[in-house]
Write an enzyme that holds these catalytic residues in place. Structure first.
Site, short mmCIF file in Angstrom:
data_model
loop_
_atom_site.label_atom_id
_atom_site.label_comp_id
_atom_site.label_asym_id
_atom_site.label_seq_id
_atom_site.Cartn_x
_atom_site.Cartn_y
_atom_site.Cartn_z
N ILE A 116 0.85 -1.19 0.00
CA ILE A 116 0.00 0.00 0.00
C ILE A 116 0.89 1.24 0.00
O ILE A 116 1.75 1.39 0.86
CB ILE A 116 -0.94 0.02 1.22
N CYS A 117 0.68 2.12 -0.96
CA CYS A 117 1.39 3.39 -1.04
C CYS A 117 2.90 3.15 -1.13
O CYS A 117 3.38 2.44 -2.00
CB CYS A 117 1.01 4.27 0.15
N THR A 118 3.68 3.69 -0.19
CA THR A 118 5.14 3.52 -0.23
C THR A 118 5.58 2.13 0.19
O THR A 118 6.78 1.84 0.17
CB THR A 118 5.84 4.58 0.64
#
Length: 330
Positions: A116-118
């Site tokens: 998720i995301c980074t």
């Protein structure tokens, strides 16, 4: 015989962003079958079973250790602040905890892995995304591309499903990805029920490009500043480079060279960005019909505006307006 719930392990490490850490439990953990049976068993664990420092300034003590992560059927790596999330402080890149990389190598090929995301940076550092499609938060896309050029990065989408490896854009896109997992595992009806339970949209139109700031830099030079101001005030005329150069009393070649030196981009790209930015602001802040917006921004026709907006952000004008305007009172 009842099928046991799908085991989901959520990795908590130092610097974890608590919003994204909570998404899998909030979405998957509240997903049930038509008879009310939980369909996912979501557990948060750290690589040593100890506490972790969150990005929010407090420590978190997961109830589980590496055993629930290694045994998970789906392993989620949430967003991490600091080395993989460049903020105002910047700072040098730091390597991920070796134990995290070892964990990913152990479960890869057996379990489904979600970043998720980074969290995508961690998957990339482990080498799992080499030659694979992936995404991350639009603000971090260039950094991921520089560090891991072997990743087939798509910074415009909300999430990427590549079978056993899935990645999402930033923040709320983790919700979109988890709802996608529910749709993939159990169908649209159960996913829609989960979305209603959590008061979120079961599906969002467009990609993350709709949230990216499109305005070009104003530029620090003065040679083309007056012409730039005039162009912004007359976007309805759809001025071309020839007209702008003539207004600046320069040849097209000289004007283009000075324009690029002052703004960092070409006149054509700058104009396109200004027009699209005006379209977005008019859709967000006015009730003007799309036909009038097309005329005011130099697109001429609704079809031309719709084609450009869809090419840039993946949404039709009215869909963009619905997504980015508050509902009317009463």
């Amino acid at each position: 015989m009842a099928v046991p719930p799908h085991r989901v392990g959520v990795l908590a490490v130092d610097g974890v962003i608590t919003f994204e850490l909570a998404i899998p439990e909030r979405i998957l953990g509240t997903t049930t079958g038509t008879d009310g049976t939980p369909l996912y068993d979501v557990r948060v664990g750290s690589v040593d079973g100890g506490p972790v420092r969150t990005s929010s300034g407090y420590r978190l003590l997961p109830e589980h250790g590496p055993e629930v992560l290694a045994d998970a059927q789906t392993l989620v790596v949430p967003a991490i602040a600091g080395p993989h999330s460049p903020g105002p402080a910047g700072g040098p890149e730091q390597e991920t905890d070796r134990r995290v990389l070892d964990l990913l190598h152990r479960v890869a090929g057996r379990a489904r892995i979600v970043g998720i995301c980074t969290g995508a940076f961690v998957l990339a550092e482990a080498g799992l995304l080499d030659g694979r499609p992936a995404t991350t938060h639009w603000a971090h896309a260039n950094r991921l591309r520089r560090r891991f050029p072997q990743v087939r990065l798509d910074p415009d989408v909300l999430f990427v499903d590549d079978g056993d490896l899935l990645t999402s854009a930033g923040v709320a896109a983790g919700i979109d990805l988890c709802l996608h997992l529910v749709r993939r595992d159990h169908g649209v009806e159960i996913a829609a029920t989960t979305a209603r339970r959590n008061v979120v949209a079961p599906w969002r139109e467009g990609g993350q490009a709709q949230f990216v700031e499109t305005r070009m830099p104003e530029g620090s030079g003065t040679d083309t500043a007056a012409v730039r101001r005039w162009a912004v005030e007359h976007l309805d005329r759809s001025p071309g480079v020839d007209e702008l150069a003539a207004r600046a009393s320069m040849s097209v070649r000289t004007f283009t060279r000075r324009f690029r030196a002052e703004t960092g981009t070409s006149p054509g790209r700058w104009l396109a960005a200004q027009r699209l930015d005006r379209v977005r602001r008019l859709l967000e802040t006015t009730d003007l019909p799309v036909e009038q917006i097309a005329a005011r921004t130099g697109f001429g026709t609704t079809a031309a505006l719709r084609h450009r907006l869809h090419a840039e952000i993946g949404m039709a004008p009215l869909a963009y307006r619905r997504a980015h305007r508050p509902p009317r009172a009463g």
